[in-house]
Design an enzyme around this catalytic site. Structure first.
Site, PDB file in Angstrom:
ATOM      1  CG  ASP A  14       6.046  -0.504   1.238  1.00 42.28           C
ATOM      2  OD1 ASP A  14       4.945  -0.517   0.671  1.00 42.28           O
ATOM      3  OD2 ASP A  14       6.521  -1.474   1.863  1.00 42.28           O
ATOM      4  CD  GLU A  59      -1.306  -1.373   3.652  1.00 40.80           C
ATOM      5  OE1 GLU A  59      -1.147  -2.161   4.582  1.00 40.80           O
ATOM      6  OE2 GLU A  59      -0.949  -1.612   2.484  1.00 40.80           O
TER       7      GLU A  59
HETATM    8  O1  FUB Z   1       5.639  -3.758   2.095  1.00 42.24           O
HETATM    9  C1  FUB Z   1       4.880  -4.357   3.100  1.00 42.24           C
HETATM   10  C2  FUB Z   1       3.559  -3.640   3.301  1.00 42.24           C
HETATM   11  O2  FUB Z   1       2.809  -3.631   2.087  1.00 42.24           O
HETATM   12  C3  FUB Z   1       3.674  -2.155   3.635  1.00 42.24           C
HETATM   13  O3  FUB Z   1       4.051  -1.890   4.945  1.00 42.24           O
HETATM   14  C4  FUB Z   1       2.307  -1.693   3.268  1.00 42.24           C
HETATM   15  O4  FUB Z   1       2.192  -0.300   3.167  1.00 42.24           O
HETATM   16  C5  FUB Z   1       2.084  -2.419   1.957  1.00 42.24           C
HETATM   17  O5  FUB Z   1       2.597  -1.720   0.878  1.00 42.24           O
END
Ligand code: FUB
Length: 446
Positions: free
Chosen positions: A38, A209
Protein backbone atom coordinates in the site's frame (compact mmCIF):
# COMPACT_ATOMS: atom_id res chain seq x y z
CA UNK A 1 25.74 -39.49 -24.89
CA UNK A 2 27.93 -36.72 -26.31
CA UNK A 3 24.92 -34.72 -27.44
CA UNK A 4 23.28 -35.06 -23.95
CA UNK A 5 26.45 -33.59 -22.42
CA UNK A 6 26.41 -30.77 -24.95
CA UNK A 7 22.72 -30.14 -24.21
CA UNK A 8 23.38 -30.06 -20.43
CA UNK A 9 26.26 -27.61 -20.93
CA UNK A 10 24.00 -25.40 -23.04
CA UNK A 11 21.34 -25.39 -20.31
CA UNK A 12 23.98 -24.53 -17.71
CA UNK A 13 25.27 -21.70 -19.88
CA UNK A 14 21.79 -20.27 -20.34
CA UNK A 15 21.09 -20.63 -16.60
CA UNK A 16 24.26 -18.71 -15.72
CA UNK A 17 23.40 -16.03 -18.26
CA UNK A 18 19.82 -15.75 -17.04
CA UNK A 19 20.70 -15.69 -13.31
CA UNK A 20 23.38 -13.03 -13.70
CA UNK A 21 21.14 -10.97 -16.01
CA UNK A 22 18.37 -11.11 -13.41
CA UNK A 23 20.72 -10.12 -10.60
CA UNK A 24 22.29 -7.22 -12.48
CA UNK A 25 19.06 -5.66 -13.64
CA UNK A 26 16.46 -6.64 -11.03
CA UNK A 27 15.13 -3.57 -9.25
CA UNK A 28 11.61 -4.74 -8.36
CA UNK A 29 10.46 -5.17 -5.66
CA UNK A 30 12.25 -2.06 -4.43
CA UNK A 31 12.41 -3.38 -0.84
CA UNK A 32 13.75 -6.88 -0.18
CA UNK A 33 14.45 -6.58 3.58
CA UNK A 34 10.75 -6.63 4.59
CA UNK A 35 7.39 -7.31 3.00
CA UNK A 36 5.76 -3.93 2.24
CA UNK A 37 2.37 -2.87 0.86
CA UNK A 38 0.00 0.00 0.00
CA UNK A 39 2.79 2.46 -0.79
CA UNK A 40 1.86 6.13 -1.03
CA UNK A 41 4.44 8.42 -2.62
CA UNK A 42 5.41 11.97 -1.74
CA UNK A 43 8.06 14.16 -3.36
CA UNK A 44 9.69 16.73 -1.12
CA UNK A 45 12.94 18.70 -1.47
CA UNK A 46 14.44 16.43 -4.15
CA UNK A 47 13.58 13.13 -2.46
CA UNK A 48 10.93 10.54 -3.29
CA UNK A 49 9.30 9.18 -0.11
CA UNK A 50 7.31 5.97 0.24
CA UNK A 51 4.89 5.49 3.14
CA UNK A 52 4.03 1.79 3.32
CA UNK A 53 2.50 -0.75 5.66
CA UNK A 54 4.65 -3.70 6.64
CA UNK A 55 3.17 -7.15 5.93
CA UNK A 56 4.00 -9.55 8.74
CA UNK A 57 1.69 -12.49 7.99
CA UNK A 58 3.31 -15.90 8.38
CA UNK A 59 3.88 -17.90 5.23
CA UNK A 60 0.63 -19.82 5.86
CA UNK A 61 -1.25 -16.67 7.04
CA UNK A 62 -4.53 -16.07 5.23
CA UNK A 63 -5.23 -12.48 6.28
CA UNK A 64 -3.37 -9.21 6.76
CA UNK A 65 -1.09 -8.91 9.76
CA UNK A 66 0.22 -5.33 9.76
CA UNK A 67 1.52 -3.60 12.89
CA UNK A 68 3.43 -0.61 11.54
CA UNK A 69 3.86 1.89 8.75
CA UNK A 70 7.44 2.42 7.55
CA UNK A 71 9.01 5.18 5.49
CA UNK A 72 11.52 4.66 2.66
CA UNK A 73 13.15 7.31 0.49
CA UNK A 74 15.42 7.80 -2.50
CA UNK A 75 16.89 10.71 -4.43
CA UNK A 76 17.89 8.59 -7.42
CA UNK A 77 14.93 6.14 -7.74
CA UNK A 78 17.24 3.11 -7.63
CA UNK A 79 18.79 3.11 -4.13
CA UNK A 80 16.22 3.13 -1.30
CA UNK A 81 16.86 4.03 2.34
CA UNK A 82 14.74 2.41 5.05
CA UNK A 83 13.82 5.03 7.68
CA UNK A 84 12.12 2.42 9.84
CA UNK A 85 8.70 2.21 11.47
CA UNK A 86 7.39 5.75 12.01
CA UNK A 87 3.77 5.15 12.99
CA UNK A 88 1.75 2.30 14.45
CA UNK A 89 -2.02 1.75 14.76
CA UNK A 90 -1.46 1.52 18.52
CA UNK A 91 -0.31 5.18 18.49
CA UNK A 92 -4.02 6.02 17.97
CA UNK A 93 -5.92 5.55 21.23
CA UNK A 94 -9.06 4.40 19.34
CA UNK A 95 -7.27 1.79 17.23
CA UNK A 96 -6.39 -1.79 18.08
CA UNK A 97 -4.33 -2.70 15.03
CA UNK A 98 -4.18 -3.16 11.26
CA UNK A 99 -1.82 -0.71 9.57
CA UNK A 100 -3.91 -0.56 6.41
CA UNK A 101 -3.36 1.88 3.55
CA UNK A 102 -2.27 5.45 4.21
CA UNK A 103 -1.06 8.62 2.47
CA UNK A 104 1.19 11.41 3.67
CA UNK A 105 0.90 14.87 2.13
CA UNK A 106 2.76 18.17 2.65
CA UNK A 107 0.67 21.29 3.21
CA UNK A 108 1.41 24.68 4.77
CA UNK A 109 4.75 23.53 6.19
CA UNK A 110 3.43 20.33 7.81
CA UNK A 111 3.28 16.66 6.87
CA UNK A 112 -0.16 15.09 7.40
CA UNK A 113 -0.21 11.29 7.43
CA UNK A 114 -3.74 9.91 6.89
CA UNK A 115 -4.06 6.24 7.87
CA UNK A 116 -6.69 3.50 8.05
CA UNK A 117 -6.74 1.17 11.08
CA UNK A 118 -9.13 -0.96 13.12
CA UNK A 119 -11.48 0.86 15.52
CA UNK A 120 -11.52 -1.20 18.71
CA UNK A 121 -15.05 -0.28 19.84
CA UNK A 122 -16.85 -0.05 16.49
CA UNK A 123 -14.99 -3.15 15.27
CA UNK A 124 -14.76 -1.61 11.80
CA UNK A 125 -12.01 0.31 10.05
CA UNK A 126 -11.63 4.05 10.61
CA UNK A 127 -9.40 6.88 9.37
CA UNK A 128 -7.03 8.94 11.54
CA UNK A 129 -4.31 11.58 11.01
CA UNK A 130 -0.82 12.14 12.42
CA UNK A 131 1.27 15.30 11.87
CA UNK A 132 4.97 16.11 11.66
CA UNK A 133 7.36 18.91 10.71
CA UNK A 134 9.51 16.49 8.75
CA UNK A 135 8.70 13.87 6.06
CA UNK A 136 10.31 11.17 8.21
CA UNK A 137 8.76 12.20 11.50
CA UNK A 138 8.47 12.04 14.41
CA UNK A 139 4.71 11.98 13.77
CA UNK A 140 2.24 12.95 16.48
CA UNK A 141 -1.39 11.81 16.43
CA UNK A 142 -3.40 14.94 15.50
CA UNK A 143 -6.62 14.20 17.36
CA UNK A 144 -7.80 11.73 19.97
CA UNK A 145 -10.81 11.03 17.76
CA UNK A 146 -10.75 9.40 14.33
CA UNK A 147 -11.44 11.67 11.36
CA UNK A 148 -13.88 9.19 9.75
CA UNK A 149 -15.65 6.20 11.28
CA UNK A 150 -18.28 3.76 10.02
CA UNK A 151 -20.75 5.40 12.45
CA UNK A 152 -20.56 8.63 10.37
CA UNK A 153 -21.05 6.89 7.07
CA UNK A 154 -24.06 5.26 5.39
CA UNK A 155 -22.13 2.20 4.19
CA UNK A 156 -21.20 0.48 7.44
CA UNK A 157 -19.23 -2.50 6.20
CA UNK A 158 -16.33 -3.84 8.22
CA UNK A 159 -13.74 -2.16 6.08
CA UNK A 160 -15.64 0.53 4.20
CA UNK A 161 -13.63 3.36 5.76
CA UNK A 162 -10.15 2.61 4.42
CA UNK A 163 -7.53 3.92 2.00
CA UNK A 164 -7.56 7.72 2.43
CA UNK A 165 -6.08 9.96 -0.28
CA UNK A 166 -5.85 13.71 0.30
CA UNK A 167 -5.43 16.35 -2.39
CA UNK A 168 -5.15 20.12 -1.90
CA UNK A 169 -6.50 22.10 -4.85
CA UNK A 170 -5.01 25.35 -6.21
CA UNK A 171 -7.53 27.42 -4.18
CA UNK A 172 -6.34 25.77 -0.95
CA UNK A 173 -9.40 23.50 -0.52
CA UNK A 174 -8.38 20.01 0.60
CA UNK A 175 -10.40 16.94 -0.38
CA UNK A 176 -10.16 13.48 1.14
CA UNK A 177 -11.38 10.49 -0.90
CA UNK A 178 -11.48 6.99 0.54
CA UNK A 179 -13.53 3.81 0.71
CA UNK A 180 -13.80 0.13 -0.03
CA UNK A 181 -16.72 -0.82 -2.30
CA UNK A 182 -18.07 2.73 -2.36
CA UNK A 183 -15.88 5.73 -3.18
CA UNK A 184 -16.53 8.69 -0.85
CA UNK A 185 -15.15 12.16 -0.29
CA UNK A 186 -15.32 15.08 2.13
CA UNK A 187 -13.98 18.61 2.07
CA UNK A 188 -11.38 18.95 4.80
CA UNK A 189 -11.26 22.05 7.00
CA UNK A 190 -8.24 24.35 6.97
CA UNK A 191 -6.84 22.48 10.00
CA UNK A 192 -6.56 19.36 7.75
CA UNK A 193 -7.69 17.13 10.60
CA UNK A 194 -11.47 17.71 10.52
CA UNK A 195 -14.12 18.10 7.82
CA UNK A 196 -17.29 20.08 7.14
CA UNK A 197 -20.38 19.16 5.18
CA UNK A 198 -21.68 15.85 3.96
CA UNK A 199 -19.87 12.63 3.28
CA UNK A 200 -20.41 12.36 -0.49
CA UNK A 201 -20.60 9.09 -2.41
CA UNK A 202 -19.29 8.94 -5.97
CA UNK A 203 -20.29 6.43 -8.63
CA UNK A 204 -17.21 5.17 -10.40
CA UNK A 205 -17.21 2.17 -12.76
CA UNK A 206 -15.59 -0.96 -11.30
CA UNK A 207 -14.48 0.92 -8.16
CA UNK A 208 -12.97 -1.30 -5.46
CA UNK A 209 -10.61 0.70 -3.21
CA UNK A 210 -7.33 2.66 -3.12
CA UNK A 211 -8.37 6.04 -4.60
CA UNK A 212 -5.49 8.37 -5.56
CA UNK A 213 -6.43 11.93 -6.56
CA UNK A 214 -4.14 14.37 -8.37
CA UNK A 215 -4.22 17.26 -10.85
CA UNK A 216 -2.17 16.88 -14.01
CA UNK A 217 -2.03 19.59 -16.70
CA UNK A 218 -5.29 21.16 -15.56
CA UNK A 219 -7.29 17.88 -15.35
CA UNK A 220 -8.15 15.87 -12.25
CA UNK A 221 -7.14 12.20 -12.34
CA UNK A 222 -8.65 9.74 -9.89
CA UNK A 223 -7.02 6.31 -10.11
CA UNK A 224 -8.20 3.32 -8.06
CA UNK A 225 -8.21 -0.44 -7.67
CA UNK A 226 -11.06 -2.46 -9.12
CA UNK A 227 -12.60 -5.30 -7.15
CA UNK A 228 -10.38 -8.14 -6.01
CA UNK A 229 -8.35 -9.48 -7.76
CA UNK A 230 -7.52 -5.87 -8.51
CA UNK A 231 -6.66 -4.10 -11.70
CA UNK A 232 -5.81 -0.39 -11.61
CA UNK A 233 -8.14 1.92 -13.55
CA UNK A 234 -8.74 5.66 -13.68
CA UNK A 235 -11.30 8.38 -14.34
CA UNK A 236 -10.72 12.06 -15.10
CA UNK A 237 -12.79 15.16 -14.46
CA UNK A 238 -12.80 18.95 -14.74
CA UNK A 239 -12.89 19.51 -10.94
CA UNK A 240 -11.71 17.69 -7.83
CA UNK A 241 -15.24 16.39 -7.34
CA UNK A 242 -15.91 15.34 -10.94
CA UNK A 243 -18.06 14.70 -12.89
CA UNK A 244 -15.86 11.68 -13.52
CA UNK A 245 -15.39 10.11 -16.92
CA UNK A 246 -14.05 6.56 -17.08
CA UNK A 247 -10.79 6.35 -19.05
CA UNK A 248 -9.08 2.98 -18.99
CA UNK A 249 -7.15 0.30 -17.17
CA UNK A 250 -3.51 1.06 -16.48
CA UNK A 251 -2.37 -2.09 -14.64
CA UNK A 252 -3.54 -5.69 -15.02
CA UNK A 253 -3.82 -8.09 -12.05
CA UNK A 254 -0.33 -8.35 -10.61
CA UNK A 255 1.72 -11.50 -10.02
CA UNK A 256 0.91 -13.60 -6.97
CA UNK A 257 -1.32 -11.03 -5.19
CA UNK A 258 -5.01 -10.06 -5.27
CA UNK A 259 -4.42 -6.36 -4.52
CA UNK A 260 -1.98 -3.87 -6.07
CA UNK A 261 -2.78 -0.47 -4.47
CA UNK A 262 -1.22 2.21 -6.72
CA UNK A 263 0.27 5.68 -6.41
CA UNK A 264 1.27 7.86 -9.36
CA UNK A 265 3.96 10.53 -8.98
CA UNK A 266 6.27 12.74 -11.05
CA UNK A 267 9.88 13.07 -9.90
CA UNK A 268 12.71 14.92 -11.63
CA UNK A 269 10.77 15.03 -14.92
CA UNK A 270 9.77 11.35 -15.04
CA UNK A 271 6.49 9.65 -14.09
CA UNK A 272 6.32 6.56 -11.90
CA UNK A 273 3.64 4.03 -11.00
CA UNK A 274 4.07 2.64 -7.50
CA UNK A 275 2.17 -0.59 -6.72
CA UNK A 276 2.64 -3.89 -4.95
CA UNK A 277 2.66 -7.55 -5.90
CA UNK A 278 3.67 -10.85 -4.26
CA UNK A 279 6.88 -11.69 -6.14
CA UNK A 280 9.45 -11.68 -3.35
CA UNK A 281 10.37 -15.29 -2.35
CA UNK A 282 7.66 -16.71 -0.05
CA UNK A 283 5.51 -13.67 -0.87
CA UNK A 284 1.80 -13.56 -1.66
CA UNK A 285 -1.38 -11.60 -1.06
CA UNK A 286 -0.52 -11.08 2.62
CA UNK A 287 3.27 -10.86 2.14
CA UNK A 288 3.38 -8.16 -0.50
CA UNK A 289 6.18 -6.07 -1.95
CA UNK A 290 6.26 -2.52 -3.29
CA UNK A 291 7.41 -2.10 -6.89
CA UNK A 292 7.96 0.94 -9.12
CA UNK A 293 7.84 1.21 -12.90
CA UNK A 294 8.39 4.28 -15.03
CA UNK A 295 5.87 5.37 -17.68
CA UNK A 296 5.13 8.26 -20.04
CA UNK A 297 1.76 9.84 -20.65
CA UNK A 298 0.29 9.43 -24.13
CA UNK A 299 0.33 12.66 -26.20
CA UNK A 300 -3.43 13.11 -25.51
CA UNK A 301 -2.82 13.12 -21.74
CA UNK A 302 -4.05 9.57 -21.16
CA UNK A 303 -2.14 7.05 -19.04
CA UNK A 304 -1.00 4.01 -21.04
CA UNK A 305 -1.34 0.40 -19.89
CA UNK A 306 1.75 -0.04 -17.72
CA UNK A 307 3.66 -3.31 -17.85
CA UNK A 308 4.95 -4.42 -14.45
CA UNK A 309 8.61 -5.38 -14.76
CA UNK A 310 11.21 -7.09 -12.58
CA UNK A 311 13.81 -4.68 -14.01
CA UNK A 312 11.92 -1.71 -12.49
CA UNK A 313 13.51 1.71 -12.80
CA UNK A 314 16.39 1.33 -15.25
CA UNK A 315 18.00 4.72 -15.08
CA UNK A 316 18.89 6.49 -11.87
CA UNK A 317 18.06 10.21 -11.78
CA UNK A 318 21.17 11.08 -9.74
CA UNK A 319 24.36 9.34 -8.60
CA UNK A 320 25.30 8.19 -5.11
CA UNK A 321 28.15 9.96 -3.30
CA UNK A 322 30.17 7.27 -1.43
CA UNK A 323 32.32 9.85 0.39
CA UNK A 324 29.58 10.70 2.84
CA UNK A 325 28.15 8.28 5.41
CA UNK A 326 25.77 5.87 3.67
CA UNK A 327 23.35 3.92 5.82
CA UNK A 328 23.72 0.16 5.32
CA UNK A 329 19.94 0.11 4.77
CA UNK A 330 20.40 2.16 1.56
CA UNK A 331 20.41 -0.26 -1.32
CA UNK A 332 19.21 -1.10 -4.81
CA UNK A 333 19.04 -4.82 -4.14
CA UNK A 334 20.01 -7.34 -1.47
CA UNK A 335 19.98 -11.07 -0.92
CA UNK A 336 19.55 -12.71 2.47
CA UNK A 337 19.74 -9.71 4.79
CA UNK A 338 16.97 -8.05 6.84
CA UNK A 339 16.40 -4.56 8.28
CA UNK A 340 16.03 -4.15 12.05
CA UNK A 341 15.40 -1.10 14.24
CA UNK A 342 17.00 0.18 17.40
CA UNK A 343 15.62 3.14 19.38
CA UNK A 344 19.00 4.91 19.55
CA UNK A 345 20.72 3.65 16.41
CA UNK A 346 17.75 3.71 14.05
CA UNK A 347 17.61 1.16 11.24
CA UNK A 348 20.50 -1.25 10.63
CA UNK A 349 21.09 -4.41 8.60
CA UNK A 350 21.00 -7.78 10.34
CA UNK A 351 20.71 -11.55 9.66
CA UNK A 352 23.91 -11.37 7.61
CA UNK A 353 25.17 -14.81 6.58
CA UNK A 354 27.97 -16.06 4.37
CA UNK A 355 27.50 -14.92 0.73
CA UNK A 356 24.61 -12.54 1.45
CA UNK A 357 25.10 -9.21 -0.26
CA UNK A 358 23.92 -5.64 -0.73
CA UNK A 359 24.03 -3.93 -4.11
CA UNK A 360 24.28 -0.14 -4.34
CA UNK A 361 23.73 1.25 -7.82
CA UNK A 362 25.45 4.09 -9.66
CA UNK A 363 28.05 4.96 -7.05
CA UNK A 364 30.10 7.93 -8.24
CA UNK A 365 33.69 7.30 -7.12
CA UNK A 366 34.87 10.37 -9.05
CA UNK A 367 38.67 10.53 -9.18
CA UNK A 368 39.07 7.48 -6.98
CA UNK A 369 38.62 5.95 -3.54
CA UNK A 370 41.48 4.59 -1.43
CA UNK A 371 39.90 3.54 1.82
CA UNK A 372 36.64 2.01 3.08
CA UNK A 373 35.16 2.31 6.59
CA UNK A 374 32.13 0.53 8.04
CA UNK A 375 30.32 0.37 11.37
CA UNK A 376 29.59 -3.21 12.43
CA UNK A 377 28.77 -5.26 15.52
CA UNK A 378 29.88 -8.85 15.26
CA UNK A 379 29.39 -12.31 16.74
CA UNK A 380 31.84 -14.07 14.42
CA UNK A 381 34.96 -13.47 12.35
CA UNK A 382 34.11 -12.51 8.82
CA UNK A 383 34.64 -9.90 6.15
CA UNK A 384 32.99 -7.51 3.73
CA UNK A 385 34.24 -7.95 0.18
CA UNK A 386 33.92 -4.84 -1.97
CA UNK A 387 33.20 -5.81 -5.55
CA UNK A 388 32.48 -3.80 -8.66
CA UNK A 389 29.81 -4.53 -11.27
CA UNK A 390 28.51 -7.86 -9.97
CA UNK A 391 28.46 -10.10 -6.93
CA UNK A 392 31.60 -11.83 -8.23
CA UNK A 393 32.99 -8.78 -10.05
CA UNK A 394 36.39 -7.10 -9.54
CA UNK A 395 37.43 -7.32 -5.89
CA UNK A 396 38.69 -3.87 -4.85
CA UNK A 397 39.09 -4.54 -1.14
CA UNK A 398 38.31 -6.87 1.75
CA UNK A 399 37.42 -5.45 5.12
CA UNK A 400 38.14 -7.95 7.92
CA UNK A 401 35.69 -8.08 10.80
CA UNK A 402 36.74 -9.65 14.07
CA UNK A 403 34.36 -11.21 16.54
CA UNK A 404 33.44 -8.48 19.06
CA UNK A 405 31.67 -8.39 22.41
CA UNK A 406 28.35 -9.11 20.72
CA UNK A 407 25.71 -7.57 18.52
CA UNK A 408 25.23 -4.57 20.80
CA UNK A 409 28.90 -3.50 20.62
CA UNK A 410 29.52 -1.40 17.53
CA UNK A 411 33.04 -0.99 16.05
CA UNK A 412 34.42 0.93 13.12
CA UNK A 413 36.50 -1.18 10.73
CA UNK A 414 38.58 0.10 7.80
CA UNK A 415 40.52 -1.32 4.88
CA UNK A 416 42.51 -0.14 1.87
CA UNK A 417 40.84 -0.37 -1.54
CA UNK A 418 42.34 -0.59 -5.02
CA UNK A 419 41.70 2.64 -6.80
CA UNK A 420 38.21 2.69 -8.27
CA UNK A 421 37.05 5.61 -10.40
CA UNK A 422 33.89 7.03 -11.98
CA UNK A 423 30.39 5.53 -11.75
CA UNK A 424 30.04 1.86 -10.80
CA UNK A 425 27.60 -0.50 -9.10
CA UNK A 426 29.07 -1.51 -5.74
CA UNK A 427 28.47 -4.93 -4.18
CA UNK A 428 29.10 -5.42 -0.46
CA UNK A 429 29.46 -9.19 -0.23
CA UNK A 430 29.49 -10.72 3.26
CA UNK A 431 31.78 -13.65 4.01
CA UNK A 432 32.32 -15.87 7.06
CA UNK A 433 31.47 -19.25 8.52
CA UNK A 434 28.09 -20.78 9.30
CA UNK A 435 25.37 -18.83 11.08
CA UNK A 436 24.82 -15.13 11.65
CA UNK A 437 28.00 -13.08 11.19
CA UNK A 438 27.46 -9.44 12.10
CA UNK A 439 25.16 -6.42 12.03
CA UNK A 440 25.94 -3.49 9.76
CA UNK A 441 24.99 0.16 10.35
CA UNK A 442 26.80 2.41 7.84
CA UNK A 443 29.74 2.69 5.45
CA UNK A 444 31.78 5.29 3.60
CA UNK A 445 34.79 5.59 1.26
CA UNK A 446 37.71 8.00 1.57
O1 FUB B 1 -3.29 -3.59 3.23
C1 FUB B 1 -4.63 -3.78 3.58
C2 FUB B 1 -5.56 -3.39 2.45
O2 FUB B 1 -5.27 -4.15 1.28
C3 FUB B 1 -5.42 -1.95 1.96
O3 FUB B 1 -5.98 -1.00 2.79
C4 FUB B 1 -6.05 -2.07 0.62
O4 FUB B 1 -5.79 -0.97 -0.22
C5 FUB B 1 -5.46 -3.37 0.11
O5 FUB B 1 -4.23 -3.19 -0.50
Amino acid sequence: MKSTMKYKRLILWFTVLFVSFGEVYAQNPIIQTNYTADAASLVHNGRFYIYAGRDEATITGRWYHMREWRIYSSDDMVNWTDHGPKLRPTDFSWASGDAWASQCIFHNGKFYWYISAHHKELKTKAIGVAVSDSPTGPFVVASEKPLITSAMSSSRGGFSEIDPTVFVDDDGQAYMYWGNGVCKYVKLNKDMISFSGEINEVKIPRYGEAPWLQKINGSYYLSYSSNSPSTIEYVTGPTATGPWEYKNRILEIVENCVTSHQAITEFKGKWYLVYHNGILPEGGSFRRSVCIDEFSFNPDGSIPMIKPTKEGVRQSVSKLNPYKRIEAETMAWSEGVKAADDKELGVYITEINNNDYIKVRDVDFGKGAKNFTASVSSVANGSIELRIGSVDGRLIGTCKIEKSAGLQTWNTVSCKVQKVKNINDLYLVFKGGDGQLFNFDWWKFK
